[in-house]
Design a protein around this motif. Structure first.
Motif, PDB file in Angstrom:
ATOM      1  N   ASP A 198      -1.627   1.504   6.206  1.00  0.00           N
ATOM      2  CA  ASP A 198      -0.318   1.308   5.886  1.00  0.00           C
ATOM      3  C   ASP A 198       0.502   0.343   6.612  1.00  0.00           C
ATOM      4  OD1 ASP A 198      -1.188   2.766   3.604  1.00  0.00           O
ATOM      5  OD2 ASP A 198      -0.302   4.809   4.521  1.00  0.00           O
ATOM      6  N   ASP A 199       0.430   0.561   8.146  1.00  0.00           N
ATOM      7  CA  ASP A 199       1.319   0.085   9.055  1.00  0.00           C
ATOM      8  C   ASP A 199       0.802  -1.445   9.178  1.00  0.00           C
ATOM      9  OD1 ASP A 199       2.622   2.190   9.529  1.00  0.00           O
ATOM     10  OD2 ASP A 199       1.520   2.729  11.460  1.00  0.00           O
ATOM     11  N   THR A 200      -0.486  -1.740   9.193  1.00  0.00           N
ATOM     12  CA  THR A 200      -1.083  -3.082   9.562  1.00  0.00           C
ATOM     13  C   THR A 200      -1.065  -3.855   8.081  1.00  0.00           C
ATOM     14  OG1 THR A 200      -3.332  -2.363   9.363  1.00  0.00           O
ATOM     15  CG2 THR A 200      -2.117  -2.341  11.829  1.00  0.00           C
ATOM     16  N   GLN A 201      -1.535  -3.378   6.931  1.00  0.00           N
ATOM     17  CA  GLN A 201      -1.772  -4.155   5.842  1.00  0.00           C
ATOM     18  C   GLN A 201      -0.893  -3.484   4.752  1.00  0.00           C
ATOM     19  OE1 GLN A 201      -5.870  -3.797   6.322  1.00  0.00           O
ATOM     20  NE2 GLN A 201      -6.031  -5.949   6.289  1.00  0.00           N
ATOM     21  N   PRO A 202       0.474  -3.332   4.858  1.00  0.00           N
ATOM     22  CA  PRO A 202       1.290  -2.620   3.814  1.00  0.00           C
ATOM     23  C   PRO A 202       1.191  -3.154   2.445  1.00  0.00           C
ATOM     24  CG  PRO A 202       2.565  -4.073   5.228  1.00  0.00           C
ATOM     25  CD  PRO A 202       1.280  -4.082   6.061  1.00  0.00           C
ATOM     26  N   VAL A 203       0.682  -4.612   2.391  1.00  0.00           N
ATOM     27  CA  VAL A 203       0.788  -5.387   1.070  1.00  0.00           C
ATOM     28  C   VAL A 203      -0.522  -5.136   0.371  1.00  0.00           C
ATOM     29  CG1 VAL A 203       2.534  -6.917   1.853  1.00  0.00           C
ATOM     30  CG2 VAL A 203       0.118  -7.552   2.023  1.00  0.00           C
ATOM     31  N   LEU A 204      -1.328  -4.577   0.750  1.00  0.00           N
ATOM     32  CA  LEU A 204      -2.809  -4.400   0.105  1.00  0.00           C
ATOM     33  C   LEU A 204      -2.555  -3.466  -1.455  1.00  0.00           C
ATOM     34  CD1 LEU A 204      -5.344  -3.079   2.643  1.00  0.00           C
ATOM     35  CD2 LEU A 204      -5.335  -5.086   1.412  1.00  0.00           C
ATOM     36  N   ALA A 205      -3.000  -4.107  -2.271  1.00  0.00           N
ATOM     37  CA  ALA A 205      -3.236  -3.263  -3.485  1.00  0.00           C
ATOM     38  C   ALA A 205      -3.796  -1.882  -3.327  1.00  0.00           C
ATOM     39  CB  ALA A 205      -4.120  -4.013  -4.603  1.00  0.00           C
ATOM     40  N   VAL A 206      -3.404  -1.146  -4.228  1.00  0.00           N
ATOM     41  CA  VAL A 206      -3.850   0.132  -4.143  1.00  0.00           C
ATOM     42  C   VAL A 206      -5.213   0.609  -4.085  1.00  0.00           C
ATOM     43  CG1 VAL A 206      -4.107   2.581  -5.222  1.00  0.00           C
ATOM     44  CG2 VAL A 206      -1.873   1.499  -4.777  1.00  0.00           C
ATOM     45  N   PRO A 207      -6.315  -0.217  -4.811  1.00  0.00           N
ATOM     46  CA  PRO A 207      -7.776   0.098  -4.755  1.00  0.00           C
ATOM     47  C   PRO A 207      -8.307  -0.742  -3.401  1.00  0.00           C
ATOM     48  CG  PRO A 207      -7.013  -0.829  -6.980  1.00  0.00           C
ATOM     49  CD  PRO A 207      -5.669  -1.058  -6.185  1.00  0.00           C
ATOM     50  N   ASP A 208      -7.664  -1.803  -2.940  1.00  0.00           N
ATOM     51  CA  ASP A 208      -8.140  -2.487  -1.698  1.00  0.00           C
ATOM     52  C   ASP A 208      -7.857  -1.625  -0.584  1.00  0.00           C
ATOM     53  OD1 ASP A 208      -8.872  -4.652  -3.162  1.00  0.00           O
ATOM     54  OD2 ASP A 208      -6.889  -5.709  -3.018  1.00  0.00           O
ATOM     55  N   ARG A 209      -6.643  -0.920  -0.677  1.00  0.00           N
ATOM     56  CA  ARG A 209      -6.145  -0.059   0.388  1.00  0.00           C
ATOM     57  C   ARG A 209      -7.134   1.183   0.735  1.00  0.00           C
ATOM     58  NH1 ARG A 209      -4.663   5.487   1.099  1.00  0.00           N
ATOM     59  NH2 ARG A 209      -2.907   5.839   2.659  1.00  0.00           N
ATOM     60  N   GLY A 210      -7.510   1.476  -0.651  1.00  0.00           N
ATOM     61  CA  GLY A 210      -8.338   2.785  -0.766  1.00  0.00           C
ATOM     62  C   GLY A 210      -9.788   2.344  -0.296  1.00  0.00           C
ATOM     63  N   ARG A 211     -10.264   1.245  -0.391  1.00  0.00           N
ATOM     64  CA  ARG A 211     -11.629   0.930  -0.100  1.00  0.00           C
ATOM     65  C   ARG A 211     -11.563   0.830   1.364  1.00  0.00           C
ATOM     66  NH1 ARG A 211     -11.179  -2.013  -4.687  1.00  0.00           N
ATOM     67  NH2 ARG A 211     -11.064  -4.020  -3.708  1.00  0.00           N
ATOM     68  N   ARG A 212     -10.553   0.076   1.934  1.00  0.00           N
ATOM     69  CA  ARG A 212     -10.453  -0.045   3.380  1.00  0.00           C
ATOM     70  C   ARG A 212     -10.295   1.171   4.209  1.00  0.00           C
ATOM     71  NH1 ARG A 212      -8.497  -4.230   6.705  1.00  0.00           N
ATOM     72  NH2 ARG A 212      -9.886  -5.324   4.814  1.00  0.00           N
ATOM     73  N   VAL A 213      -9.606   2.195   3.618  1.00  0.00           N
ATOM     74  CA  VAL A 213      -9.412   3.239   4.360  1.00  0.00           C
ATOM     75  C   VAL A 213     -11.015   4.019   4.288  1.00  0.00           C
ATOM     76  CG1 VAL A 213      -8.721   5.872   4.134  1.00  0.00           C
ATOM     77  CG2 VAL A 213      -7.190   3.689   3.952  1.00  0.00           C
ATOM     78  N   TYR A 214     -11.731   3.969   3.149  1.00  0.00           N
ATOM     79  CA  TYR A 214     -13.008   4.684   3.183  1.00  0.00           C
ATOM     80  C   TYR A 214     -13.920   3.922   3.946  1.00  0.00           C
ATOM     81  CZ  TYR A 214     -17.225   6.112   1.190  1.00  0.00           C
ATOM     82  OH  TYR A 214     -18.714   6.747   1.057  1.00  0.00           O
ATOM     83  N   ARG A 215     -13.991   2.636   3.849  1.00  0.00           N
ATOM     84  CA  ARG A 215     -14.920   2.182   4.974  1.00  0.00           C
ATOM     85  C   ARG A 215     -14.569   2.348   6.538  1.00  0.00           C
ATOM     86  NH1 ARG A 215     -13.503  -2.612   1.540  1.00  0.00           N
ATOM     87  NH2 ARG A 215     -15.034  -2.711   0.127  1.00  0.00           N
ATOM     88  N   GLU A 216     -13.122   2.541   6.865  1.00  0.00           N
ATOM     89  CA  GLU A 216     -12.852   2.706   8.215  1.00  0.00           C
ATOM     90  C   GLU A 216     -13.458   4.187   8.568  1.00  0.00           C
ATOM     91  OE1 GLU A 216     -11.847   0.820  10.660  1.00  0.00           O
ATOM     92  OE2 GLU A 216     -11.844  -0.851   9.533  1.00  0.00           O
ATOM     93  N   CYS A 217     -13.201   4.999   7.656  1.00  0.00           N
ATOM     94  CA  CYS A 217     -13.573   6.468   7.886  1.00  0.00           C
ATOM     95  C   CYS A 217     -15.139   6.699   8.083  1.00  0.00           C
ATOM     96  CB  CYS A 217     -13.031   7.242   6.893  1.00  0.00           C
ATOM     97  SG  CYS A 217     -11.196   7.610   6.754  1.00  0.00           S
ATOM     98  N   SER A 218     -15.891   5.856   6.967  1.00  0.00           N
ATOM     99  CA  SER A 218     -17.185   5.880   6.920  1.00  0.00           C
ATOM    100  C   SER A 218     -17.897   5.486   8.114  1.00  0.00           C
ATOM    101  CB  SER A 218     -17.888   5.389   5.721  1.00  0.00           C
ATOM    102  OG  SER A 218     -17.086   6.009   4.516  1.00  0.00           O
TER     103      SER A 218
END
Length: 388
Positions: free
Chosen positions: A326-346
């Motif tokens: 959220d801090d580094t890529q605040p303009v990401l669309a919701v689906p893109d943001r969610g997939r980024r979070v999932y990949r980083e966690c995984s």
């Protein structure tokens, strides 16, 4: 578990020669690490390598090296047609039903000729008939008694029914690095230990086979027993203190059934428009991780409370990843943001009780947490997925 009943040795087999067949030894080890429980793998018994199932059916594999500079998969290769002749003889001499068997022609790093390519693609009786016609045409072109002609003659002598069945159930496999398939089976282990463990696994398979031959026993090893010995060897020598998987990757049908049932962790991924590959991988990771937790706890490999402690660390990791994205890529669309979070966690790397986890486990653990709403990928996941 008793070894399945094996047919008597084929005329072309040569158990005493196996120490000189390094490619065959590699393939023996690959199958021992890969086949299902209850299956036995033989060396130079019914073929270079044989896979014997409890129901009496078998896979016959002929393994050829290209180190000689010749292509053993070319249309007029003597090695190729000697193999087909041997398969036909084995079916006739040992009453093997080719329609319930598998025949594999494995070559290290080469391209198949047109005929072998056609054979490998012939998956119906009609296609097999067409290929058999081409083989007969090749036979007519050959000079009698030279080259591949005697082997072609031996194959065709078995009759159309046997020939077509072998063609229909034959596949061609080529790999530039035969050991890579074993490395893939051991990829849950640290990279710097893989080559040593591959050598250890192959050596253990060769030693087991050597002992069977010295004792005059059938040169076949029961795969489940071999895997137990190998993983005991890994634990004994403390190769990076690794937790080993309790099950192999699930079958596609099992994954499809889970996707169809749409459990919460799958719906969470659908909410961020996850790709099919991401969904399939997530289901596989979830199923394997769930099985591992039960098995490791039952075996005493992991203290049960340690899983809860790991979950707390993962929940904290999820919060930190969400904040960072959220801090580094605040303009990401919701689906893109969610997939980024999932990949980083995984992609999180974390041990359990100081032991190295299989590569899929952390991703699977995150999906277990998503199943219980402790984490989520959509920023509004708690609202989208209320308690059931």
């Amino acid at each position: 578990m008793p070894i399945p009943t094996l047919p008597r040795a084929a005329k072309s087999s040569a158990p005493a020669q196996y120490l000189g067949f390094s490619l065959q030894q590699v393939r023996l080890c690959y199958y021992l690490l890969s086949v299902a429980d209850g299956i036995a793998v033989s060396l130079e018994h019914i073929d270079d390598v044989g896979v014997h199932r409890p129901d009496g059916t078998a896979l016959f594999e002929q393994a050829k090296s290209t180190l000689s500079g010749k292509n053993p998969a070319s249309n007029k290769s003597e090695e190729l047609w000697k193999t087909f002749g041997n398969w036909a003889d084995t079916c006739l001499d040992t009453n093997i039903d080719p329609s319930t068997s598998e025949f594999r022609y494995y070559v290290s790093d080469t391209k198949a000729g047109a005929l072998l390519t056609a054979i490998s693609k012939a998956d119906s009786p009609a296609e097999a008939e067409k290929v058999l016609k081409k083989i007969k045409e090749l036979f007519e072109e050959c000079e009698k008694g030279t080259g591949c002609e005697p082997h072609l003659a031996r194959f065709l002598k078995a009759g159309g029914a046997v020939c077509c069945a072998i063609i229909q159930h034959c596949s061609f496999h080529a790999e530039a690095d035969p050991v890579a398939a074993i490395r893939d089976r051991l990829k849950v282990l640290p990279v710097d230990a893989i080559d040593d463990l591959c050598a250890a696994a192959i050596g253990l398979a060769v030693d087991d086979m050597d002992e069977l031959i010295r004792q005059g026993q059938t040169p076949a090893i029961e795969a489940t027993a071999f895997r137990k010995r190998f993983w005991a060897f890994v634990r004994k020598h403390n190769f990076s203190n690794v937790l080993t998987p309790s099950i192999d990757a699930p079958e596609p049908q099992a994954i499809d059934r889970t996707l169809l049932g749409a459990p919460l962790f799958v719906r969470q991924l659908n909410a961020i428009e996850a790709s099919n590959i991401m969904l399939v991988t997530a289901v596989s990771d979830y199923m394997r991780t769930t099985a591992d937790k039960v098995k490791w706890a039952d075996d005493g490999a992991v203290y049960a409370d340690s899983f809860s402690e790991l979950d707390e660390q993962l929940v904290r990791r999820h919060l930190l990843v969400c904040d960072e994205v959220d801090d580094t890529q605040p303009v990401l669309a919701v689906p893109d943001r969610g997939r980024r979070v999932y990949r980083e966690c995984s992609n999180t790397g974390m041990p359990l009780e100081g032991q190295t986890l299989p590569s899929y486990f952390i991703a699977g653990a995150f999906n277990c947490l998503a199943q219980t709403r402790r984490v989520g990928w959509h920023p509004e996941y708690l609202t989208l997925f209320p308690p059931e």
